[in-house]
Design a protein around this motif. Structure first.
Motif, PDB file in Angstrom:
ATOM      1  N   VAL A   8       6.632 -12.355  37.121  1.00 12.89           N
ATOM      2  CA  VAL A   8       6.415 -11.143  36.694  1.00 12.89           C
ATOM      3  C   VAL A   8       7.083 -10.918  35.167  1.00 12.89           C
ATOM      4  CG1 VAL A   8       7.107  -8.810  37.461  1.00 12.89           C
ATOM      5  CG2 VAL A   8       6.936 -10.634  39.272  1.00 12.89           C
ATOM      6  N   PRO A  12       8.386 -12.815  26.043  1.00 11.01           N
ATOM      7  CA  PRO A  12       8.878 -14.276  25.739  1.00 11.01           C
ATOM      8  C   PRO A  12       9.280 -15.198  27.079  1.00 11.01           C
ATOM      9  CG  PRO A  12       9.565 -12.713  24.108  1.00 11.01           C
ATOM     10  CD  PRO A  12       8.819 -11.948  25.144  1.00 11.01           C
ATOM     11  N   GLY A  14       8.269 -14.585  30.569  1.00  9.60           N
ATOM     12  CA  GLY A  14       7.374 -14.794  31.475  1.00  9.60           C
ATOM     13  C   GLY A  14       6.257 -15.479  30.801  1.00  9.60           C
ATOM     14  N   ASP A  32       1.784  -8.341  34.370  1.00  4.57           N
ATOM     15  CA  ASP A  32       2.593  -7.489  33.804  1.00  4.57           C
ATOM     16  C   ASP A  32       1.976  -5.950  33.617  1.00  4.57           C
ATOM     17  OD1 ASP A  32       3.926  -5.917  31.274  1.00  4.57           O
ATOM     18  OD2 ASP A  32       4.591  -7.915  30.811  1.00  4.57           O
ATOM     19  N   LEU A  41      10.036  -2.106  22.497  1.00 11.14           N
ATOM     20  CA  LEU A  41      11.121  -1.537  21.528  1.00 11.14           C
ATOM     21  C   LEU A  41      11.969  -2.783  21.184  1.00 11.14           C
ATOM     22  CD1 LEU A  41      12.058   1.018  20.464  1.00 11.14           C
ATOM     23  CD2 LEU A  41      13.369   1.584  22.285  1.00 11.14           C
ATOM     24  N   ARG A  98       6.113  -8.131  17.851  1.00  7.39           N
ATOM     25  CA  ARG A  98       5.938  -8.423  19.068  1.00  7.39           C
ATOM     26  C   ARG A  98       4.439  -8.332  19.601  1.00  7.39           C
ATOM     27  NH1 ARG A  98      10.615  -8.788  22.065  1.00  7.39           N
ATOM     28  NH2 ARG A  98       9.406  -8.969  23.682  1.00  7.39           N
ATOM     29  N   PHE A 120      -0.742  -4.576  35.782  1.00  4.71           N
ATOM     30  CA  PHE A 120      -0.436  -4.653  37.193  1.00  4.71           C
ATOM     31  C   PHE A 120       1.150  -4.382  37.158  1.00  4.71           C
ATOM     32  CE2 PHE A 120       0.934  -6.905  41.135  1.00  4.71           C
ATOM     33  CZ  PHE A 120       0.210  -6.519  42.055  1.00  4.71           C
ATOM     34  N   ALA A 156      10.656 -12.016  35.174  1.00  6.27           N
ATOM     35  CA  ALA A 156      10.869 -12.242  33.682  1.00  6.27           C
ATOM     36  C   ALA A 156      10.550 -10.856  33.193  1.00  6.27           C
ATOM     37  CB  ALA A 156      10.037 -13.389  33.121  1.00  6.27           C
ATOM     38  N   ALA A 181      20.877   1.255  18.266  1.00  8.29           N
ATOM     39  CA  ALA A 181      20.016   0.591  17.303  1.00  8.29           C
ATOM     40  C   ALA A 181      19.001   1.305  16.790  1.00  8.29           C
ATOM     41  CB  ALA A 181      19.302  -0.563  18.058  1.00  8.29           C
ATOM     42  N   TYR A 183      15.329   0.850  13.889  1.00  8.26           N
ATOM     43  CA  TYR A 183      14.852   0.006  13.040  1.00  8.26           C
ATOM     44  C   TYR A 183      13.509   0.551  12.603  1.00  8.26           C
ATOM     45  CZ  TYR A 183      11.772  -1.511  17.036  1.00  8.26           C
ATOM     46  OH  TYR A 183      10.953  -1.440  18.177  1.00  8.26           O
ATOM     47  N   PRO A 290      21.466  -6.471  21.090  1.00  6.17           N
ATOM     48  CA  PRO A 290      20.309  -7.133  19.861  1.00  6.17           C
ATOM     49  C   PRO A 290      21.129  -7.320  18.582  1.00  6.17           C
ATOM     50  CG  PRO A 290      19.955  -4.843  19.931  1.00  6.17           C
ATOM     51  CD  PRO A 290      20.960  -5.283  21.287  1.00  6.17           C
ATOM     52  N   ILE A 296      15.284 -13.292  22.230  1.00  4.07           N
ATOM     53  CA  ILE A 296      13.867 -13.858  22.284  1.00  4.07           C
ATOM     54  C   ILE A 296      13.930 -15.351  22.453  1.00  4.07           C
ATOM     55  CG2 ILE A 296      11.653 -14.303  21.191  1.00  4.07           C
ATOM     56  CD1 ILE A 296      11.933 -11.570  19.922  1.00  4.07           C
TER      57      ILE A 296
HETATM   58  C1  LIG Z   1      16.237  -2.402  19.282  1.00  6.09           C
HETATM   59  C2  LIG Z   1      16.256  -3.909  19.876  1.00  6.09           C
HETATM   60  C3  LIG Z   1      16.062  -4.770  18.679  1.00  6.09           C
HETATM   61  C4  LIG Z   1      15.905  -6.157  19.341  1.00  6.09           C
HETATM   62  N1  LIG Z   1      15.883  -7.242  18.313  1.00  6.09           N
HETATM   63  C5  LIG Z   1      15.846  -8.439  18.650  1.00  6.09           C
HETATM   64  C6  LIG Z   1      15.726  -9.537  17.687  1.00  6.09           C
HETATM   65  O1  LIG Z   1      15.788  -9.339  16.394  1.00  6.09           O
HETATM   66  N2  LIG Z   1      15.649 -10.719  18.146  1.00  6.09           N
HETATM   67  C7  LIG Z   1      15.650 -11.154  19.211  1.00  6.09           C
HETATM   68  O2  LIG Z   1      15.858 -12.436  19.589  1.00  6.09           O
HETATM   69  N3  LIG Z   1      15.861 -10.239  20.391  1.00  6.09           N
HETATM   70  C8  LIG Z   1      16.047  -9.030  19.875  1.00  6.09           C
HETATM   71  N4  LIG Z   1      16.069  -8.013  21.020  1.00  6.09           N
HETATM   72  C9  LIG Z   1      15.945  -8.407  22.436  1.00  6.09           C
HETATM   73  C10 LIG Z   1      14.705  -8.655  22.993  1.00  6.09           C
HETATM   74  O3  LIG Z   1      13.873  -7.719  22.742  1.00  6.09           O
HETATM   75  C11 LIG Z   1      14.520  -9.185  24.290  1.00  6.09           C
HETATM   76  O4  LIG Z   1      15.643 -10.366  24.502  1.00  6.09           O
HETATM   77  C12 LIG Z   1      13.352 -10.213  24.522  1.00  6.09           C
HETATM   78  O5  LIG Z   1      12.280  -9.123  24.610  1.00  6.09           O
HETATM   79  C13 LIG Z   1      13.507 -10.449  26.069  1.00  6.09           C
HETATM   80  O6  LIG Z   1      12.182 -10.836  26.517  1.00  6.09           O
HETATM   81  P1  LIG Z   1      11.682 -10.968  28.048  1.00  6.09           P
HETATM   82  O7  LIG Z   1      10.650 -11.834  28.181  1.00  6.09           O
HETATM   83  O8  LIG Z   1      12.935 -11.485  29.094  1.00  6.09           O
HETATM   84  O9  LIG Z   1      11.581  -9.595  28.539  1.00  6.09           O
HETATM   85  P2  LIG Z   1      10.971  -8.256  27.770  1.00  6.09           P
HETATM   86  O10 LIG Z   1      10.238  -8.632  26.191  1.00  6.09           O
HETATM   87  O11 LIG Z   1      11.454  -7.014  27.905  1.00  6.09           O
HETATM   88  O12 LIG Z   1       9.871  -8.275  28.579  1.00  6.09           O
HETATM   89  C14 LIG Z   1       9.552  -7.760  30.053  1.00  6.09           C
HETATM   90  C15 LIG Z   1       8.053  -7.434  30.433  1.00  6.09           C
HETATM   91  O13 LIG Z   1       8.093  -7.431  31.804  1.00  6.09           O
HETATM   92  C16 LIG Z   1       7.359  -6.347  32.079  1.00  6.09           C
HETATM   93  N5  LIG Z   1       7.557  -5.485  33.325  1.00  6.09           N
HETATM   94  C17 LIG Z   1       8.878  -4.877  33.616  1.00  6.09           C
HETATM   95  N6  LIG Z   1       8.927  -4.594  34.926  1.00  6.09           N
HETATM   96  C18 LIG Z   1       7.745  -4.792  35.422  1.00  6.09           C
HETATM   97  C19 LIG Z   1       7.211  -4.507  36.781  1.00  6.09           C
HETATM   98  N7  LIG Z   1       7.832  -3.847  37.774  1.00  6.09           N
HETATM   99  N8  LIG Z   1       5.628  -4.860  36.958  1.00  6.09           N
HETATM  100  C20 LIG Z   1       5.215  -5.715  35.878  1.00  6.09           C
HETATM  101  N9  LIG Z   1       5.624  -5.997  34.746  1.00  6.09           N
HETATM  102  C21 LIG Z   1       6.927  -5.371  34.418  1.00  6.09           C
HETATM  103  C22 LIG Z   1       7.517  -5.096  30.949  1.00  6.09           C
HETATM  104  O14 LIG Z   1       5.992  -4.646  30.776  1.00  6.09           O
HETATM  105  C23 LIG Z   1       7.643  -6.225  29.917  1.00  6.09           C
HETATM  106  O15 LIG Z   1       6.277  -6.550  29.293  1.00  6.09           O
HETATM  107  C24 LIG Z   1      15.981  -6.590  20.461  1.00  6.09           C
HETATM  108  C25 LIG Z   1      16.264  -5.547  21.849  1.00  6.09           C
HETATM  109  C26 LIG Z   1      16.147  -4.185  21.190  1.00  6.09           C
HETATM  110  C27 LIG Z   1      16.321  -3.338  22.261  1.00  6.09           C
END
Ligand SMILES: Cc1cc2nc3c(=O)[nH]c(=O)nc-3n(C[C@H](O)[C@H](O)[C@H](O)COP(=O)(O)OP(=O)(O)OC[C@H]3O[C@@H](n4cnc5c(N)ncnc54)[C@H](O)[C@@H]3O)c2cc1C
Length: 418
Positions: A8, A12, A14, A32, A41, A98, A120, A156, A181, A183, A290, A296
């Motif tokens: 889910v 990055p 998932g 997703d 964001l 992204r 989804f 994820a 934050a 940007y 962040p 990421i």
């Molecule tokens: C302002 C800001 C700046 C940042 N800058 C950086 C940076 O420069 N470098 C860095 O490494 N990190 C940065 N981060 C952190 C980074 O964005 C996250 O750590 C990273 O995106 C985590 O990846 P993830 O795959 O775990 O989750 P996410 O990227 O949050 O992805 C989660 C996915 O799950 C999906 N989802 C959620 N709930 C459901 C559901 N119920 N059903 C279906 N789909 C669902 C969402 O639609 C989303 O696509 C920043 C964060 C913020 C807020």
């Protein structure tokens, strides 16, 4: 509809987990609620350990071809001294937008054989005999709920994870949100590699990204967020960079290519990342401010380790609970010190360590590289900020012909405990 693993969240953590599981021959469903390409964001520095994984998975060339340059040098300017130098190792920092990175990962997972359901939204988990056995959700546009089953479900799905909430994954080492934050994308901003300007009341940074643009990031203490916002986003953003070396002047002379984004939704917590039928990866299992840009690369590292555990466990090469326990231990061991450094930086305030450390190492290229390696997640932060190393870098370097003994050190130099 039955799979070996349902993942889910398709960013990055998932998409990479699904990619690796599918490449190993498992039947994988990746879902997703978003449709890709999709923005989120987040700025987008990928630290060198994440870049190394993208290279290993055969995805780095396509990312580079999409236009974000690999940055191998950085300027860290905390005020009294400037640390400018190269990152250790062959991999620098990459900041792909992204929309580019996440779409590429989803496409790679699909090409590897994962079934991908975009649009989804998972609304709950399917539980049988006390263990998670699938997901329930609704495809966008279709009113009828759908259940898909699997041997294992990976959450994820980000910092507000539905999976983590549904299984009541236990949080620990939680710290309140400390920063806000802002940007924006800037056109015409010439950079000296990556640039970072930490100050007691804010941090500004800027990195080159796709389309010849730079992404400029401003972090302020959470209690100042509303005040910066109240000036108007563009004006507050510009004012926030004023006095950060000459970066503020360069940003003022350039052009904002898009509107300023802002958020104060920046939690810090670990969660227990596995249980019967489920596991967590990325922000769902461990989220940190962040300000150090670790999320990421952490998500990619989780994908690598979790996929290995699931492949071993579901394939019968190792007992799955033991493999997942090792995943949990490895994650925490690897991230604890960076979490402490990150939450300490996001608390802002006087930098007890830096006051002595930065001037002591600024003129030593090897030590600047080592320090940049700490920020990049390449050099372990715990030993680096331990008393023995700080003593070596500060007091011992000032004394000529005499070595101070670490045990006699009483200065308490350490990353400030939040
Ligand atoms: C302002 C800001 C700046 C940042 N800058 C950086 C940076 O420069 N470098 C860095 O490494 N990190 C940065 N981060 C952190 C980074 O964005 C996250 O750590 C990273 O995106 C985590 O990846 P993830 O795959 O775990 O989750 P996410 O990227 O949050 O992805 C989660 C996915 O799950 C999906 N989802 C959620 N709930 C459901 C559901 N119920 N059903 C279906 N789909 C669902 C969402 O639609 C989303 O696509 C920043 C964060 C913020 C807020």
């Amino acid at each position: 509809m039955s799979f070996d693993v349902i993942v889910v969240g398709a960013r990055p953590a998932g998409a990479s987990t699904a990619l690796l599981l599918a490449r190993a021959g498992l039947r994988v469903l990746l879902v997703d609620r978003a449709r890709f390409p999709s923005d989120t964001l987040s700025t987008h520095q990928i630290q060198p350990p994440g870049v190394a994984l993208l290279r290993r998975w055969g995805l780095l060339d396509a990312l580079l071809a999409a236009g974000a340059p690999l940055v191998r040098t950085a300027r860290f300017d905390p005020g009294p001294a400037v640390l400018e130098g190269a990152y250790p190792g062959p991999d620098g920092v990459l900041s792909p937008r992204r929309t580019v990175l996440d779409a590429l990962l989803v496409a790679a997972a699909r090409a590897a054989g994962a079934e991908v359901w975009e649009g989804f939204a998972v609304t709950g988990l399917h539980v049988t005999d006390g263990r998670v056995a699938g997901v329930e959700g609704t495809p966008r546009g279709a009113g009828r709920p759908v259940t898909a089953t699997a041997a294992w479900v990976v959450g994820a799905d980000g910092k507000h994870s539905t999976v983590a909430r549904s299984v009541a994954a236990r949080p620990y080492r939680t710290r309140a949100a400390r920063s806000g934050a802002f940007y924006a994308y800037v056109d015409g901003l010439a950079l000296r590699g990556g640039e970072m300007y930490p100050r007691p009341d804010r941090l500004g940074s800027a990195w080159p990204t796709n389309d010849g643009l730079a992404v400029a990031f401003l972090s302020v203490p959470a209690h100042r967020f509303a005040q910066v916002r109240s000036q108007g986003l563009a004006a507050g953003f510009a004012a926030g960079f004023a006095g950060l070396g000459d970066l503020g002047e360069r940003i003022a002379a350039a052009r904002l290519a898009e509107h300023v984004r802002a958020t104060v939704d920046l939690p810090n917590t670990f969660r227990v990342p596995y249980g019967p039928g489920w596991a967590l990866a990325g922000d769902a299992g461990l989220v940190m401010d962040p300000i150090t840009g670790q999320g990421i690369a952490n998500a990619l590292r989780d994908a690598d380790a979790l996929a290995a555990a699931l492949i071993a466990g579901l394939g019968g090469a190792a007992p799955l609970p033991a493999a997942l326990a090792a995943y949990h231990r490895g994650r925490d061991r690897e991230r604890r010190a960076m979490y402490r450094l990150t939450t300490g930086l996001a608390a802002f305030g006087p930098d007890r360590v830096g006051r002595r450390l930065y001037p002591a190492i600024a003129d030593d290229p090897a030590e600047v590289t080592r320090f940049l390696g700490v920020l990049a997640g390449l050099v372990p932060a715990g030993p680096y900020f331990g008393p023995a190393n700080l003593l070596r870098l500060t007091v011992a370097r000032r004394r000529t012909g005499r070595r101070a003994h670490p045990a006699r050190w009483r200065g308490g130099l350490d990353v400030p405990e939040p």
